[in-house]
Design a protein around this motif. Structure first.
Motif, PDB file in Angstrom:
ATOM      1  N   MET A   1      20.415  50.670  32.496  1.00 18.01           N
ATOM      2  CA  MET A   1      20.170  49.420  31.796  1.00 18.01           C
ATOM      3  C   MET A   1      19.849  48.323  32.799  1.00 18.01           C
ATOM      4  SD  MET A   1      23.049  49.384  28.760  1.00 18.01           S
ATOM      5  CE  MET A   1      24.449  49.579  29.861  1.00 18.01           C
ATOM      6  N   ASN A   2      18.930  47.436  32.433  1.00 14.31           N
ATOM      7  CA  ASN A   2      18.561  46.319  33.287  1.00 14.31           C
ATOM      8  C   ASN A   2      19.344  45.083  32.866  1.00 14.31           C
ATOM      9  OD1 ASN A   2      16.565  47.824  34.666  1.00 14.31           O
ATOM     10  ND2 ASN A   2      15.137  47.488  32.976  1.00 14.31           N
ATOM     11  N   GLU A   3      20.041  44.477  33.830  1.00 16.83           N
ATOM     12  CA  GLU A   3      20.842  43.295  33.524  1.00 16.83           C
ATOM     13  C   GLU A   3      19.971  42.051  33.600  1.00 16.83           C
ATOM     14  OE1 GLU A   3      24.914  41.123  35.107  1.00 16.83           O
ATOM     15  OE2 GLU A   3      24.499  43.204  35.651  1.00 16.83           O
ATOM     16  N   ILE A   4      20.208  41.125  32.652  1.00 15.83           N
ATOM     17  CA  ILE A   4      19.443  39.883  32.580  1.00 15.83           C
ATOM     18  C   ILE A   4      20.304  38.734  33.099  1.00 15.83           C
ATOM     19  CG2 ILE A   4      18.260  38.266  31.048  1.00 15.83           C
ATOM     20  CD1 ILE A   4      17.864  40.562  29.129  1.00 15.83           C
ATOM     21  N   GLY A   5      19.697  37.852  33.889  1.00 15.93           N
ATOM     22  CA  GLY A   5      20.407  36.645  34.294  1.00 15.93           C
ATOM     23  C   GLY A   5      21.635  36.913  35.123  1.00 15.93           C
ATOM     24  N   LYS A   6      21.591  37.929  35.961  1.00 11.45           N
ATOM     25  CA  LYS A   6      22.751  38.278  36.766  1.00 11.45           C
ATOM     26  C   LYS A   6      23.064  37.166  37.750  1.00 11.45           C
ATOM     27  CE  LYS A   6      24.567  41.988  39.692  1.00 11.45           C
ATOM     28  NZ  LYS A   6      24.263  43.292  40.313  1.00 11.45           N
ATOM     29  N   GLY A   7      24.320  36.833  37.897  1.00  8.98           N
ATOM     30  CA  GLY A   7      24.737  35.794  38.820  1.00  8.98           C
ATOM     31  C   GLY A   7      26.229  35.586  38.731  1.00  8.98           C
ATOM     32  N   SER A   8      26.754  34.729  39.590  1.00 12.83           N
ATOM     33  CA  SER A   8      28.189  34.469  39.598  1.00 12.83           C
ATOM     34  C   SER A   8      28.570  33.616  38.393  1.00 12.83           C
ATOM     35  CB  SER A   8      28.583  33.743  40.887  1.00 12.83           C
ATOM     36  OG  SER A   8      28.265  34.528  42.014  1.00 12.83           O
ATOM     37  N   PRO A   9      29.759  33.850  37.820  1.00 19.19           N
ATOM     38  CA  PRO A   9      30.203  33.018  36.702  1.00 19.19           C
ATOM     39  C   PRO A   9      30.286  31.554  37.115  1.00 19.19           C
ATOM     40  CG  PRO A   9      31.589  34.974  36.932  1.00 19.19           C
ATOM     41  CD  PRO A   9      30.719  34.912  38.148  1.00 19.19           C
ATOM     42  N   ARG A  10      29.963  30.676  36.178  1.00 23.57           N
ATOM     43  CA  ARG A  10      30.061  29.243  36.447  1.00 23.57           C
ATOM     44  C   ARG A  10      31.495  28.784  36.261  1.00 23.57           C
ATOM     45  NH1 ARG A  10      24.808  26.716  33.235  1.00 23.57           N
ATOM     46  NH2 ARG A  10      23.219  28.097  34.151  1.00 23.57           N
ATOM     47  N   PRO A  11      31.894  27.712  36.970  1.00 22.91           N
ATOM     48  CA  PRO A  11      33.238  27.154  36.746  1.00 22.91           C
ATOM     49  C   PRO A  11      33.414  26.759  35.287  1.00 22.91           C
ATOM     50  CG  PRO A  11      32.246  26.216  38.712  1.00 22.91           C
ATOM     51  CD  PRO A  11      31.165  27.001  38.029  1.00 22.91           C
ATOM     52  N   ILE A  12      34.583  27.005  34.746  1.00 20.64           N
ATOM     53  CA  ILE A  12      34.863  26.711  33.348  1.00 20.64           C
ATOM     54  C   ILE A  12      35.177  25.234  33.183  1.00 20.64           C
ATOM     55  CG2 ILE A  12      36.403  27.213  31.413  1.00 20.64           C
ATOM     56  CD1 ILE A  12      36.889  29.958  32.714  1.00 20.64           C
ATOM     57  N   ARG A  13      34.552  24.617  32.190  1.00 18.97           N
ATOM     58  CA  ARG A  13      34.832  23.212  31.898  1.00 18.97           C
ATOM     59  C   ARG A  13      36.254  23.067  31.383  1.00 18.97           C
ATOM     60  NH1 ARG A  13      34.668  20.444  27.152  1.00 18.97           N
ATOM     61  NH2 ARG A  13      33.787  22.273  26.095  1.00 18.97           N
ATOM     62  N   SER A  14      37.020  22.163  31.992  1.00 28.09           N
ATOM     63  CA  SER A  14      38.410  21.979  31.596  1.00 28.09           C
ATOM     64  C   SER A  14      38.491  21.188  30.304  1.00 28.09           C
ATOM     65  CB  SER A  14      39.193  21.262  32.693  1.00 28.09           C
ATOM     66  OG  SER A  14      40.539  21.053  32.283  1.00 28.09           O
ATOM     67  N   VAL A  15      39.138  21.765  29.306  1.00 29.56           N
ATOM     68  CA  VAL A  15      39.339  21.104  28.022  1.00 29.56           C
ATOM     69  C   VAL A  15      40.692  20.414  27.980  1.00 29.56           C
ATOM     70  CG1 VAL A  15      39.559  21.451  25.520  1.00 29.56           C
ATOM     71  CG2 VAL A  15      37.849  22.750  26.829  1.00 29.56           C
ATOM     72  N   TYR A  16      41.701  21.098  28.515  1.00 21.34           N
ATOM     73  CA  TYR A  16      43.073  20.616  28.412  1.00 21.34           C
ATOM     74  C   TYR A  16      43.520  19.796  29.619  1.00 21.34           C
ATOM     75  CZ  TYR A  16      43.083  23.993  24.631  1.00 21.34           C
ATOM     76  OH  TYR A  16      42.774  24.674  23.495  1.00 21.34           O
ATOM     77  N   GLY A  17      42.809  19.932  30.727  1.00 24.30           N
ATOM     78  CA  GLY A  17      43.164  19.161  31.902  1.00 24.30           C
ATOM     79  C   GLY A  17      44.519  19.520  32.477  1.00 24.30           C
ATOM     80  N   GLU A  18      44.887  20.788  32.388  1.00 25.34           N
ATOM     81  CA  GLU A  18      46.177  21.246  32.889  1.00 25.34           C
ATOM     82  C   GLU A  18      45.997  22.294  33.977  1.00 25.34           C
ATOM     83  OE1 GLU A  18      48.988  22.597  30.064  1.00 25.34           O
ATOM     84  OE2 GLU A  18      48.750  20.872  28.715  1.00 25.34           O
ATOM     85  N   GLY A  19      46.986  22.391  34.845  1.00 24.80           N
ATOM     86  CA  GLY A  19      46.992  23.428  35.863  1.00 24.80           C
ATOM     87  C   GLY A  19      47.562  24.742  35.370  1.00 24.80           C
ATOM     88  N   CYS A  20      48.075  24.760  34.149  1.00 23.93           N
ATOM     89  CA  CYS A  20      48.633  25.981  33.544  1.00 23.93           C
ATOM     90  C   CYS A  20      47.534  27.039  33.436  1.00 23.93           C
ATOM     91  CB  CYS A  20      49.186  25.639  32.173  1.00 23.93           C
ATOM     92  SG  CYS A  20      49.558  27.062  31.131  1.00 23.93           S
ATOM     93  N   ILE A  21      47.817  28.254  33.904  1.00 22.20           N
ATOM     94  CA  ILE A  21      46.779  29.284  33.876  1.00 22.20           C
ATOM     95  C   ILE A  21      46.484  29.754  32.446  1.00 22.20           C
ATOM     96  CG2 ILE A  21      47.075  30.081  36.238  1.00 22.20           C
ATOM     97  CD1 ILE A  21      48.877  32.295  35.209  1.00 22.20           C
ATOM     98  N   ALA A  22      47.464  29.657  31.539  1.00 18.59           N
ATOM     99  CA  ALA A  22      47.183  29.981  30.130  1.00 18.59           C
ATOM    100  C   ALA A  22      46.204  28.966  29.548  1.00 18.59           C
ATOM    101  CB  ALA A  22      48.481  30.003  29.327  1.00 18.59           C
ATOM    102  N   ALA A  23      46.403  27.690  29.867  1.00 20.24           N
ATOM    103  CA  ALA A  23      45.476  26.652  29.410  1.00 20.24           C
ATOM    104  C   ALA A  23      44.099  26.864  30.027  1.00 20.24           C
ATOM    105  CB  ALA A  23      46.019  25.271  29.775  1.00 20.24           C
ATOM    106  N   HIS A  24      44.074  27.318  31.285  1.00 21.56           N
ATOM    107  CA  HIS A  24      42.799  27.587  31.949  1.00 21.56           C
ATOM    108  C   HIS A  24      42.032  28.693  31.211  1.00 21.56           C
ATOM    109  CE1 HIS A  24      39.815  27.997  35.041  1.00 21.56           C
ATOM    110  NE2 HIS A  24      40.194  29.231  35.346  1.00 21.56           N
TER     111      HIS A  24
END
Length: 228
Positions: A1-24
């Motif tokens: 299979m040919n992969e489309i748009g291969k690249g590193s994941p982008r940083p996730i936009r913070s919604v909760y603004g917490e350092g908690c990894i569950a919130a992340h």
């Protein structure tokens, strides 16, 4: 299979603004429909329309947004199937597959909550995943059965291994094979009626030994104790 748009994941936009990894994690998985999109891909790659068929309440635009967001977060990827199919599908990455225990835990938690209505729509993949979460693992260790499920556009094959229901998308093959709609088969698996009740109903097709089929079905219950 040919992969489309291969690249590193982008940083996730913070919604909760917490350092908690569950919130992340919820910064990505907490969007409406996100977990259910992942659910629909958990047992194998799918085209856009087949993903949407498993989520009848979602619009095409929202599904596109969720797929794009999950791809940016490294949860899924787009690939082109080899010829002669040559079509684009979505499949989970290893990171996306790691969400499986979360879905299993939600199944076991959800069955304990009041108000569940099993007559509402259930997708074929959702049924298979619920069975994996709700199997009586102690009793299943004493049973060796391969089972197939044919639900029209989607079919599955699986077997009981060391007390677990291990299933994947593929041809409906096994010692016993059930065919029907996902909601009908959910009633066969979890309902109060024995398999014999369904055999003459005209809504379910069954191949194999009925006693073996019943022994298989007896391993699945919508109870809070299942999966232990």
């Amino acid at each position: 299979m040919n992969e489309i748009g291969k690249g590193s994941p982008r940083p996730i936009r913070s919604v909760y603004g917490e350092g908690c990894i569950a919130a992340h994690a919820l910064d990505l998985l907490g969007d409406r429909w996100a977990l259910l999109v992942i659910r629909e891909l958990m047992l194998g790659a799918k085209r856009f329309q087949l993903v949407r068929a498993g989520l009848p309440g979602i619009s095409a635009s929202v599904l596109t947004q969720r797929l794009e967001g999950l791809e940016e977060g490294g949860i899924l990827r787009r690939v082109i199937l080899p010829d002669p199919a040559g079509v684009q599908v979505y499949e989970l990455t290893e990171l996306g597959k790691a969400v499986r225990p979360v879905i299993d835990a939600l199944c076991r938690f959800g069955v304990r909550l009041p108000g569940h209505d099993p007559k509402k729509f259930i997708s074929p993949t959702a049924l298979m995943l619920s069975m994996a979460a709700m199997v009586d693992r102690k009793a299943a260790k004493e049973v060796e059965v391969a089972a197939g499920f044919d639900m029209g556009r989607e079919s599955f094959r699986g077997e009981l291994e060391n007390g677990r229901w291990e299933v994947e998308r593929g041809a409906a093959e096994g010692d016993v094979v059930f065919a029907g709609s996902a909601n009908t088969l959910a009633g066969v698996v979890y309902g109060a009626h024995p398999l014999a009740h369904w055999l003459g109903s005209g809504t379910v097709t069954f191949r194999g030994d009925p006693a073996t089929g019943q022994r298989f079905l007896d391993l699945f219950r919508l109870t809070g104790r299942a999966g232990t």
